[in-house]
Design a protein around this motif. Structure first.
Motif, PDB file in Angstrom:
ATOM      1  N   ASP A   1      -4.258  -8.592   7.537  1.00  0.00           N
ATOM      2  CA  ASP A   1      -3.212  -8.365   8.551  1.00  0.00           C
ATOM      3  C   ASP A   1      -2.352  -9.622   8.657  1.00  0.00           C
ATOM      4  N   PHE A   2      -1.053  -9.488   8.417  1.00  0.00           N
ATOM      5  CA  PHE A   2      -0.153 -10.642   8.447  1.00  0.00           C
ATOM      6  C   PHE A   2       0.065 -11.193   9.859  1.00  0.00           C
ATOM      7  N   ASN A   3      -0.519 -10.518  10.851  1.00  0.00           N
ATOM      8  CA  ASN A   3      -0.476 -11.107  12.191  1.00  0.00           C
ATOM      9  C   ASN A   3      -1.527 -12.205  12.341  1.00  0.00           C
TER      10      ASN A   3
ATOM     11  N   ILE B   1       8.321   0.568  -0.192  1.00  0.00           N
ATOM     12  CA  ILE B   1       9.053  -0.297  -1.125  1.00  0.00           C
ATOM     13  C   ILE B   1       8.098  -1.252  -1.849  1.00  0.00           C
ATOM     14  N   GLY B   2       7.143  -1.821  -1.122  1.00  0.00           N
ATOM     15  CA  GLY B   2       6.198  -2.756  -1.732  1.00  0.00           C
ATOM     16  C   GLY B   2       5.395  -2.099  -2.844  1.00  0.00           C
TER      17      GLY B   2
ATOM     18  N   GLY C   1       8.489  -3.669   9.068  1.00  0.00           N
ATOM     19  CA  GLY C   1       9.632  -4.158   9.842  1.00  0.00           C
ATOM     20  C   GLY C   1       9.334  -4.200  11.337  1.00  0.00           C
TER      21      GLY C   1
ATOM     22  N   ARG D   1      15.568 -11.310  10.474  1.00  0.00           N
ATOM     23  CA  ARG D   1      16.007 -11.223   9.070  1.00  0.00           C
ATOM     24  C   ARG D   1      16.888 -12.413   8.696  1.00  0.00           C
TER      25      ARG D   1
ATOM     26  N   ARG E   1      -2.774  -3.921   5.178  1.00  0.00           N
ATOM     27  CA  ARG E   1      -3.932  -3.820   6.080  1.00  0.00           C
ATOM     28  C   ARG E   1      -4.898  -2.702   5.684  1.00  0.00           C
TER      29      ARG E   1
ATOM     30  N   SER F   1      16.597  -7.004   4.646  1.00  0.00           N
ATOM     31  CA  SER F   1      17.354  -5.839   5.131  1.00  0.00           C
ATOM     32  C   SER F   1      18.832  -6.176   5.018  1.00  0.00           C
TER      33      SER F   1
ATOM     34  N   SER G   1       0.831  -1.205   0.000  1.00  0.00           N
ATOM     35  CA  SER G   1       0.000   0.000   0.000  1.00  0.00           C
ATOM     36  C   SER G   1       0.866   1.256   0.000  1.00  0.00           C
TER      37      SER G   1
ATOM     38  N   ARG H   1       8.826   3.826   7.056  1.00  0.00           N
ATOM     39  CA  ARG H   1       9.619   2.985   7.974  1.00  0.00           C
ATOM     40  C   ARG H   1      10.910   3.723   8.365  1.00  0.00           C
ATOM     41  N   ASN H   2      11.563   4.320   7.373  1.00  0.00           N
ATOM     42  CA  ASN H   2      12.826   5.015   7.651  1.00  0.00           C
ATOM     43  C   ASN H   2      12.590   6.226   8.547  1.00  0.00           C
TER      44      ASN H   2
ATOM     45  N   PRO I   1      17.273  -3.894   1.326  1.00  0.00           N
ATOM     46  CA  PRO I   1      17.331  -2.426   1.223  1.00  0.00           C
ATOM     47  C   PRO I   1      18.234  -1.832   2.304  1.00  0.00           C
ATOM     48  N   GLY I   2      18.957  -0.780   1.919  1.00  0.00           N
ATOM     49  CA  GLY I   2      19.617   0.050   2.923  1.00  0.00           C
ATOM     50  C   GLY I   2      18.624   1.116   3.348  1.00  0.00           C
TER      51      GLY I   2
ATOM     52  N   THR J   1      11.169   6.004   3.113  1.00  0.00           N
ATOM     53  CA  THR J   1       9.780   5.537   3.300  1.00  0.00           C
ATOM     54  C   THR J   1       9.364   5.881   4.728  1.00  0.00           C
TER      55      THR J   1
ATOM     56  N   THR K   1      16.148   3.735   3.113  1.00  0.00           N
ATOM     57  CA  THR K   1      15.312   4.075   1.960  1.00  0.00           C
ATOM     58  C   THR K   1      14.215   5.036   2.412  1.00  0.00           C
TER      59      THR K   1
END
Ligand SMILES: NC(=O)c1ccc[n+]([C@@H]2O[C@H](COP(=O)([O-])OP(=O)(O)OC[C@H]3O[C@@H](n4cnc5c(N)ncnc54)[C@H](OP(=O)(O)O)[C@@H]3O)[C@@H](O)[C@H]2O)c1
Length: 261
Positions: A65-67, A19-20, A94, A160, A39, A143, A16, A193-194, A186-187, A191, A189
């Motif tokens: 949800d991947f949980n 990176i994905g 992550g 990881r 999600r 990662s 969504s 997350r970063n 990825p280093g 997004t 990046t």
């Protein structure tokens, strides 16, 4: 060099945003029909509407949800009963940042389930179809901590390696069927997350986010963070027929930051 994914179907996890999403954009441009998973339904709707349809690619999404491993199992069976999946991009959010000594036991279990078990459930659902077609590309977004552990990412570093070991074992078993399994690392990046990692580190060290960013960039030979599209380009190449003899590798895409050869 054959870079066409016309007529191929791809499941792109965690797509969504970030990176994905950049990977879904790239796969669609190369002709793939993309199924986006994450999600947030609104974000998925917006994302899917932005994908290339110039050669009548057909894209869709499912909010999940991947949980919830059982929900992933049910959805993956449903998707593979409707079509052959040729490309699976395993990717999601992550694990929470922090030193390993502070990590709670349940955080390891949750991250293992979200990253290893979910990858495994999705992969098990797609491999029969890939074997029949003699074509499969399983690409895991992990990662650079697969090469060298990163500071303040205790749970992430641990999980990881598990994903990378799972992937290498799978590559050994599936290579004979025309299926490749590779990892993109990825280093830093640009997004969400970063941004959240920068904020968490600034808070933990009681310094400004600017200081954290400067330290981050100083460690990168390219002297900048990466763009999601730069990670996506490598993942998309691995998905193509041209990448047929690349199997079982972990490729850092990090502007040169990883210190090992
Ligand atoms: N960005 C970096 O600097 C960097 C560096 C190294 C490694 N990585 C890793 O690369 C991967 C992708 O990172 P990113 O920067 O693109 O992250 P991001 O911007 O946070 O995107 C994560 C994607 O995964 C989805 N997601 C998160 N939790 C999920 C769940 N429980 N179930 C289903 N979908 C979920 C999110 O959508 P919803 O919130 O809608 O679910 C979103 O689409 C992560 O594993 C990250 O740790 C990133």
């Amino acid at each position: 060099m054959n870079l066409s994914l016309e007529g191929r179907n791809a499941i792109v996890c965690g797509s969504s945003q970030g990176i994905g999403f950049a990977i879904a954009e790239e796969l669609a441009i190369m002709g793939a029909n993309c199924i986006l998973l994450a999600r947030n339904e609104e974000n998925l709707k917006t994302a899917v509407a932005q994908l290339d349809i110039s050669i009548r690619q057909s894209h869709s999404y499912h909010a999940i949800d991947f949980n919830d491993v059982e929900a992933v199992r049910t959805l993956s069976k449903q998707l593979t009963s409707q079509q052959t999946i040729h490309v699976l991009i395993n990717n999601s959010g992550g694990p929470k940042a922090g030193p390993i000594v502070d990590a709670k036991e349940e955080e390891f279990l949750q991250a293992f389930s979200q990253h290893v078990i979910v990858n495994h459930v999705l992969t098990n659902a797609v491999i029969d179809g890939m074997k029949k077609e003699g074509y499969g590309r399983i690409i895991n977004i992990i990662s650079t901590s697969v090469k060298t552990p990163l500071k303040n990412l205790g749970v992430s570093n641990t999980i990881r390696w598990s994903v990378a070991a799972w992937a290498k074992t799978l590559a050994n078993e599936l290579g004979q069927f025309g299926i490749t399994v590779n990892n993109v690392l990825p280093g830093s990046t640009a997004t969400e997350r970063n941004t959240s990692l920068i904020e968490a580190n600034a808070k933990r060290q009681n310094v400004s986010t600017e200081e954290i960013k400067k330290t981050m960039i100083d460690a990168i030979p390219a002297k900048r963070v990466g763009e999601p599209e730069e990670i996506a380009a490598v993942a998309a190449f691995l998905a193509t027929p041209a990448a047929s003899y690349v199997n079982g590798v972990s490729i850092p895409v990090d502007g040169g930051r990883t210190p090992s050869i």
